[in-house]
Motif scaffolding. Structure first.
Motif, PDB file in Angstrom:
ATOM      1  N   PRO A  89       0.804  -1.233   0.000  1.00 48.25           N
ATOM      2  CA  PRO A  89       0.000   0.000   0.000  1.00 48.25           C
ATOM      3  C   PRO A  89       0.834   1.279   0.000  1.00 48.25           C
ATOM      4  N   LEU A  90       2.092   1.167   0.426  1.00 48.31           N
ATOM      5  CA  LEU A  90       2.969   2.342   0.400  1.00 48.31           C
ATOM      6  C   LEU A  90       3.210   2.820  -1.027  1.00 48.31           C
ATOM      7  N   LEU A  91       3.119   1.924  -2.005  1.00 46.98           N
ATOM      8  CA  LEU A  91       3.264   2.334  -3.405  1.00 46.98           C
ATOM      9  C   LEU A  91       2.120   3.238  -3.848  1.00 46.98           C
ATOM     10  N   VAL A  92       0.966   3.100  -3.215  1.00 46.59           N
ATOM     11  CA  VAL A  92      -0.165   3.966  -3.530  1.00 46.59           C
ATOM     12  C   VAL A  92      -0.111   5.222  -2.688  1.00 46.59           C
ATOM     13  N   TYR A  93       0.121   5.056  -1.381  1.00 41.85           N
ATOM     14  CA  TYR A  93       0.059   6.202  -0.483  1.00 41.85           C
ATOM     15  C   TYR A  93       1.370   6.967  -0.349  1.00 41.85           C
ATOM     16  N   GLY A  94       2.481   6.395  -0.788  1.00 44.22           N
ATOM     17  CA  GLY A  94       3.756   7.119  -0.752  1.00 44.22           C
ATOM     18  C   GLY A  94       3.745   8.351  -1.646  1.00 44.22           C
ATOM     19  N   HIS A 109       3.716  29.032   1.299  1.00 43.29           N
ATOM     20  CA  HIS A 109       4.459  30.073   0.582  1.00 43.29           C
ATOM     21  C   HIS A 109       3.597  30.811  -0.433  1.00 43.29           C
ATOM     22  N   GLN A 110       2.293  30.685  -0.310  1.00 40.08           N
ATOM     23  CA  GLN A 110       1.322  31.320  -1.202  1.00 40.08           C
ATOM     24  C   GLN A 110       1.597  31.001  -2.670  1.00 40.08           C
ATOM     25  N   ARG A 111       1.902  29.767  -2.943  1.00 42.41           N
ATOM     26  CA  ARG A 111       2.147  29.311  -4.307  1.00 42.41           C
ATOM     27  C   ARG A 111       1.112  28.249  -4.681  1.00 42.41           C
ATOM     28  N   ARG A 112       1.007  28.007  -5.972  1.00 38.04           N
ATOM     29  CA  ARG A 112       0.127  26.946  -6.457  1.00 38.04           C
ATOM     30  C   ARG A 112       0.957  25.693  -6.698  1.00 38.04           C
ATOM     31  N   ALA A 113       0.300  24.541  -6.650  1.00 45.94           N
ATOM     32  CA  ALA A 113       0.986  23.270  -6.878  1.00 45.94           C
ATOM     33  C   ALA A 113       0.122  22.356  -7.742  1.00 45.94           C
ATOM     34  N   PRO A 114      -0.118  22.739  -8.999  1.00 44.88           N
ATOM     35  CA  PRO A 114      -1.028  21.932  -9.823  1.00 44.88           C
ATOM     36  C   PRO A 114      -0.522  20.515 -10.097  1.00 44.88           C
ATOM     37  N   HIS A 115       0.786  20.347 -10.268  1.00 45.19           N
ATOM     38  CA  HIS A 115       1.305  19.006 -10.544  1.00 45.19           C
ATOM     39  C   HIS A 115       1.123  18.101  -9.329  1.00 45.19           C
ATOM     40  N   SER A 116       1.334  18.638  -8.163  1.00 45.71           N
ATOM     41  CA  SER A 116       1.156  17.845  -6.947  1.00 45.71           C
ATOM     42  C   SER A 116      -0.308  17.478  -6.750  1.00 45.71           C
ATOM     43  N   TRP A 117      -1.212  18.402  -7.081  1.00 44.72           N
ATOM     44  CA  TRP A 117      -2.639  18.074  -6.987  1.00 44.72           C
ATOM     45  C   TRP A 117      -2.995  16.952  -7.961  1.00 44.72           C
ATOM     46  N   CYS A 118      -2.370  16.953  -9.138  1.00 44.37           N
ATOM     47  CA  CYS A 118      -2.620  15.864 -10.098  1.00 44.37           C
ATOM     48  C   CYS A 118      -2.159  14.524  -9.533  1.00 44.37           C
ATOM     49  N   VAL A 120      -1.926  13.734  -6.311  1.00 44.76           N
ATOM     50  CA  VAL A 120      -2.864  13.367  -5.242  1.00 44.76           C
ATOM     51  C   VAL A 120      -4.135  12.768  -5.840  1.00 44.76           C
ATOM     52  N   LEU A 121      -4.675  13.421  -6.841  1.00 48.87           N
ATOM     53  CA  LEU A 121      -5.914  12.932  -7.440  1.00 48.87           C
ATOM     54  C   LEU A 121      -5.713  11.603  -8.168  1.00 48.87           C
ATOM     55  N   LEU A 122      -4.598  11.453  -8.870  1.00 46.17           N
ATOM     56  CA  LEU A 122      -4.322  10.210  -9.585  1.00 46.17           C
ATOM     57  C   LEU A 122      -4.192   9.031  -8.621  1.00 46.17           C
ATOM     58  N   PHE A 123      -3.387   9.192  -7.580  1.00 54.25           N
ATOM     59  CA  PHE A 123      -3.195   8.074  -6.657  1.00 54.25           C
ATOM     60  C   PHE A 123      -4.415   7.853  -5.764  1.00 54.25           C
ATOM     61  N   SER A 124      -5.210   8.889  -5.547  1.00 52.49           N
ATOM     62  CA  SER A 124      -6.491   8.691  -4.859  1.00 52.49           C
ATOM     63  C   SER A 124      -7.429   7.872  -5.731  1.00 52.49           C
ATOM     64  N   ALA A 125      -7.426   8.163  -7.025  1.00 53.65           N
ATOM     65  CA  ALA A 125      -8.251   7.383  -7.950  1.00 53.65           C
ATOM     66  C   ALA A 125      -7.785   5.927  -7.989  1.00 53.65           C
ATOM     67  N   PHE A 126      -6.448   5.702  -7.973  1.00 55.68           N
ATOM     68  CA  PHE A 126      -5.934   4.332  -7.906  1.00 55.68           C
ATOM     69  C   PHE A 126      -6.446   3.629  -6.656  1.00 55.68           C
ATOM     70  N   ALA A 127      -6.361   4.295  -5.519  1.00 55.07           N
ATOM     71  CA  ALA A 127      -6.802   3.689  -4.264  1.00 55.07           C
ATOM     72  C   ALA A 127      -8.295   3.373  -4.304  1.00 55.07           C
ATOM     73  N   ILE A 128      -9.086   4.285  -4.849  1.00 55.92           N
ATOM     74  CA  ILE A 128     -10.534   4.056  -4.938  1.00 55.92           C
ATOM     75  C   ILE A 128     -10.832   2.848  -5.816  1.00 55.92           C
ATOM     76  N   THR A 149     -11.027   7.168   1.028  1.00 58.37           N
ATOM     77  CA  THR A 149     -10.125   7.936   0.169  1.00 58.37           C
ATOM     78  C   THR A 149     -10.748   9.272  -0.216  1.00 58.37           C
ATOM     79  N   ILE A 150     -12.029   9.276  -0.536  1.00 60.45           N
ATOM     80  CA  ILE A 150     -12.704  10.520  -0.900  1.00 60.45           C
ATOM     81  C   ILE A 150     -12.718  11.476   0.289  1.00 60.45           C
ATOM     82  N   ALA A 151     -12.996  10.949   1.484  1.00 64.75           N
ATOM     83  CA  ALA A 151     -13.013  11.781   2.686  1.00 64.75           C
ATOM     84  C   ALA A 151     -11.632  12.362   2.971  1.00 64.75           C
ATOM     85  N   THR A 152     -10.598  11.568   2.764  1.00 60.28           N
ATOM     86  CA  THR A 152      -9.237  12.045   2.994  1.00 60.28           C
ATOM     87  C   THR A 152      -8.889  13.192   2.057  1.00 60.28           C
ATOM     88  N   VAL A 153      -9.200  13.048   0.790  1.00 56.89           N
ATOM     89  CA  VAL A 153      -8.897  14.116  -0.174  1.00 56.89           C
ATOM     90  C   VAL A 153      -9.719  15.369   0.127  1.00 56.89           C
TER      91      VAL A 153
END
Length: 182
Positions: A89-94, A109-118, A120-128, A149-153
């Motif tokens: 499961p660490l391969l999904v949640y890592g 730092h008041q910055r955006r992180a679109p790649h990181s959000w992608c 999170v969403l991709l591996f959340s979808a894998f977990a679901i 997983t949905i609640a966590t996100v």
């Protein structure tokens, strides 16, 4: 220029001398930063953010605990040795955790992180998908399997919103804005 004049433009540091240019003589007087007493609203905002962090941590731990067994069963005896399957499961949640930390850092730092959000969403979808695959074939079971997983996100997203609201961007120029191309 006489020696008296050069002494005026020289800063003595330890045993050495550092000449100062004329422009450094006329330094702007910076406004002193006066710390104001936190208001009730400030205190309430910080307390609310602290409670939000605690709730998000609890939801993440509970969600990870609930989804660990279904994900571990996917890497059963036919796929990997038991010692490896326990860590699968660490391969999904890592990647999810690393991207989450990146998002939190960007929010601070008041910055955006679109790649990181992608990520999170991709591996959340894998977990679901993987948890639904392990659940019995009913709508209720699929909902129960996907809910952690949905609640966590959702909780994590609200935490990021809390951070960006308690740390509003500084006034002044926008750091990430590019100049228009002609």
């Amino acid at each position: 220029m006489t020696q008296e004049d050069t002494a005026e433009f020289t800063l003595r540091l330890g045993s050495g001398e550092v000449p100062l240019s004329r422009r450094h003589r006329h330094r702007r007087v910076q406004a002193s930063t006066v710390r104001r007493k936190p208001t009730r609203g400030d205190t309430l905002s910080i307390v609310t953010t602290g409670v939000t962090v605690a709730i998000v941590a609890a939801v993440c731990v509970l969600g990870g605990a609930v989804t660990h067994n279904p994900l571990r069963h996917l890497a059963g005896a036919d796929t990997a040795p038991r010692e490896v399957a326990d860590w699968w499961p660490l391969l999904v949640y890592g990647p999810w955790m690393v991207a989450s930390l990146s998002i939190l850092r960007a929010a601070l730092h008041q910055r955006r992180a679109p790649h990181s959000w992608c990520v999170v969403l991709l591996f959340s979808a894998f977990a679901i998908v993987l948890c639904i695959d392990q659940a019995p074939r009913t709508i209720t079971s699929a909902t129960v399997a996907s809910l952690p997983t949905i609640a966590t996100v959702a909780c994590f997203h609200q935490l990021v919103r809390q951070i960006t609201l308690t740390r509003p961007p500084r006034r002044g120029g926008v750091a990430n804005r590019r100049a228009p191309t002609p």
